[in-house]
Design a protein around this motif. Structure first.
Motif, PDB file in Angstrom:
ATOM      1  N   ILE A  48      -5.552  27.008 -10.787  1.00 51.51           N
ATOM      2  CA  ILE A  48      -5.559  28.110 -11.756  1.00 51.51           C
ATOM      3  C   ILE A  48      -4.164  28.713 -11.860  1.00 51.51           C
ATOM      4  O   ILE A  48      -3.689  29.032 -12.959  1.00 51.51           O
ATOM      5  N   GLY A  49      -3.498  28.854 -10.713  1.00 54.52           N
ATOM      6  CA  GLY A  49      -2.129  29.372 -10.721  1.00 54.52           C
ATOM      7  C   GLY A  49      -1.181  28.484 -11.502  1.00 54.52           C
ATOM      8  O   GLY A  49      -0.317  28.973 -12.251  1.00 54.52           O
ATOM      9  N   GLU A  84      -1.795  36.177 -25.337  1.00 59.57           N
ATOM     10  CA  GLU A  84      -1.446  35.926 -23.939  1.00 59.57           C
ATOM     11  C   GLU A  84      -2.232  36.834 -23.000  1.00 59.57           C
ATOM     12  O   GLU A  84      -2.683  36.397 -21.939  1.00 59.57           O
ATOM     13  N   HIS A 132       0.942  27.952 -18.798  1.00 62.54           N
ATOM     14  CA  HIS A 132       0.467  28.573 -20.031  1.00 62.54           C
ATOM     15  C   HIS A 132       1.423  29.693 -20.440  1.00 62.54           C
ATOM     16  O   HIS A 132       1.788  29.821 -21.620  1.00 62.54           O
ATOM     17  N   HIS A 133       1.845  30.492 -19.470  1.00 60.90           N
ATOM     18  CA  HIS A 133       2.777  31.587 -19.746  1.00 60.90           C
ATOM     19  C   HIS A 133       4.080  31.061 -20.351  1.00 60.90           C
ATOM     20  O   HIS A 133       4.561  31.581 -21.359  1.00 60.90           O
ATOM     21  N   SER A 175      -5.784  35.536 -22.506  1.00 60.18           N
ATOM     22  CA  SER A 175      -5.782  34.358 -21.627  1.00 60.18           C
ATOM     23  C   SER A 175      -5.566  34.766 -20.173  1.00 60.18           C
ATOM     24  O   SER A 175      -6.253  34.278 -19.270  1.00 60.18           O
ATOM     25  N   ASP A 176      -4.617  35.668 -19.936  1.00 58.36           N
ATOM     26  CA  ASP A 176      -4.351  36.148 -18.581  1.00 58.36           C
ATOM     27  C   ASP A 176      -5.586  36.814 -17.986  1.00 58.36           C
ATOM     28  O   ASP A 176      -5.903  36.627 -16.807  1.00 58.36           O
ATOM     29  N   LEU A 183      -8.203  34.173 -16.960  1.00 59.98           N
ATOM     30  CA  LEU A 183      -7.789  33.477 -15.738  1.00 59.98           C
ATOM     31  C   LEU A 183      -7.944  34.374 -14.510  1.00 59.98           C
ATOM     32  O   LEU A 183      -8.343  33.907 -13.436  1.00 59.98           O
ATOM     33  N   ALA A 184      -7.670  35.664 -14.661  1.00 58.04           N
ATOM     34  CA  ALA A 184      -7.849  36.607 -13.551  1.00 58.04           C
ATOM     35  C   ALA A 184      -9.331  36.716 -13.170  1.00 58.04           C
ATOM     36  O   ALA A 184      -9.680  36.766 -11.980  1.00 58.04           O
ATOM     37  N   TYR A 230      -2.013  26.453 -13.998  1.00 51.92           N
ATOM     38  CA  TYR A 230      -2.323  26.608 -15.427  1.00 51.92           C
ATOM     39  C   TYR A 230      -1.797  27.931 -15.961  1.00 51.92           C
ATOM     40  O   TYR A 230      -1.261  28.000 -17.077  1.00 51.92           O
ATOM     41  N   TRP A 231      -1.942  28.992 -15.176  1.00 50.23           N
ATOM     42  CA  TRP A 231      -1.466  30.308 -15.613  1.00 50.23           C
ATOM     43  C   TRP A 231       0.050  30.283 -15.817  1.00 50.23           C
ATOM     44  O   TRP A 231       0.559  30.759 -16.835  1.00 50.23           O
ATOM     45  N   ASN A 232       0.761  29.712 -14.853  1.00 51.02           N
ATOM     46  CA  ASN A 232       2.218  29.635 -14.909  1.00 51.02           C
ATOM     47  C   ASN A 232       2.681  28.827 -16.118  1.00 51.02           C
ATOM     48  O   ASN A 232       3.537  29.275 -16.897  1.00 51.02           O
TER      49      ASN A 232
END
Length: 198
Positions: free
Chosen positions: A53-54, A7, A60-61, A10-11, A14-15, A56-58
């Motif tokens: 992106i936000g 995780e 994905h988490h 991946s984070d 994305l950042a 996908y991040w949310n």
């Protein structure tokens, strides 16, 4: 690999993607607000991509929170997703520089479509690994949003050659569908925890 490392990687990617996108917005030569006018298309494309992106991040988490074991297949599927997401800054920059022209808008849709496909593959592998009775499988259910999105992206790609603004509106609609909070995984996790406490 431990889930936390998976995780965190991946984070981090994305950042970096978000950082690359904002660095593409060049400071104008001039001291008046009117000098910012030329940046409007660039900023609008950045804002839309930031939201994607936000999203996908949310998601994905939340998806990774259901994983008990990270396999080699899941790692590669995750890299496949990150590959397509890493192309968003390029597509975003091309849109902004060319004021939402047809070809850049079509490419943007293609990247979003492939990212959606990659996310589906990752999700499917996690469900296969965790089992059909897993927390993620129960939370996803019929996955209506996941089925609508590719249709919207494909439509926007086709429409971009006729009217790129309408294409952009379709991308915004697709983002708004996902922007509405999706409580499925959170609810399933909470119910699973409560059942375990009983």
């Amino acid at each position: 690999m431990k889930k936390t490392r998976f995780e965190a990687f991946s984070d981090g990617v994305l950042a970096i993607i978000i950082t690359i996108m904002v660095l593409e917005i060049k400071v104008p030569h001039g001291e008046r607000f009117s000098d910012l006018k030329g940046l409007i298309p660039i900023f609008l494309s950045y804002a839309l991509s930031f939201i994607y992106i936000g999203i996908y991040w949310n998601n994905h988490h939340h998806m990774v929170s259901t994983v008990n074991k990270v396999t080699g297949g899941i790692l590669w599927a995750n890299l496949h997703l990150l590959f397509w997401l890493s192309l968003i800054p390029f597509a975003t920059g091309w849109i902004g520089e060319n004021h939402f022209a047809a070809a850049p808008m079509a490419l943007y849709g293609a990247v979003l479509l492939m990212a959606g496909v990659a996310y589906y593959i990752l999700q499917s592998l996690i469900i296969k690994n965790e089992g059909r009775d897993s927390l993620l499988a129960k939370a996803i259910g019929k996955d209506l949003k996941g089925k609508i999105s590719p249709f919207l992206y494909a439509t926007a790609i086709a429409v971009s050659w006729l009217n790129s603004i309408v294409s952009g509106i379709i991308y915004v609609i697709a983002a708004l569908i996902w922007l509405i909070p999706d409580k499925r995984i959170e609810s399933a996790t909470r119910q699973n925890k409560e059942a375990g406490d009983d």
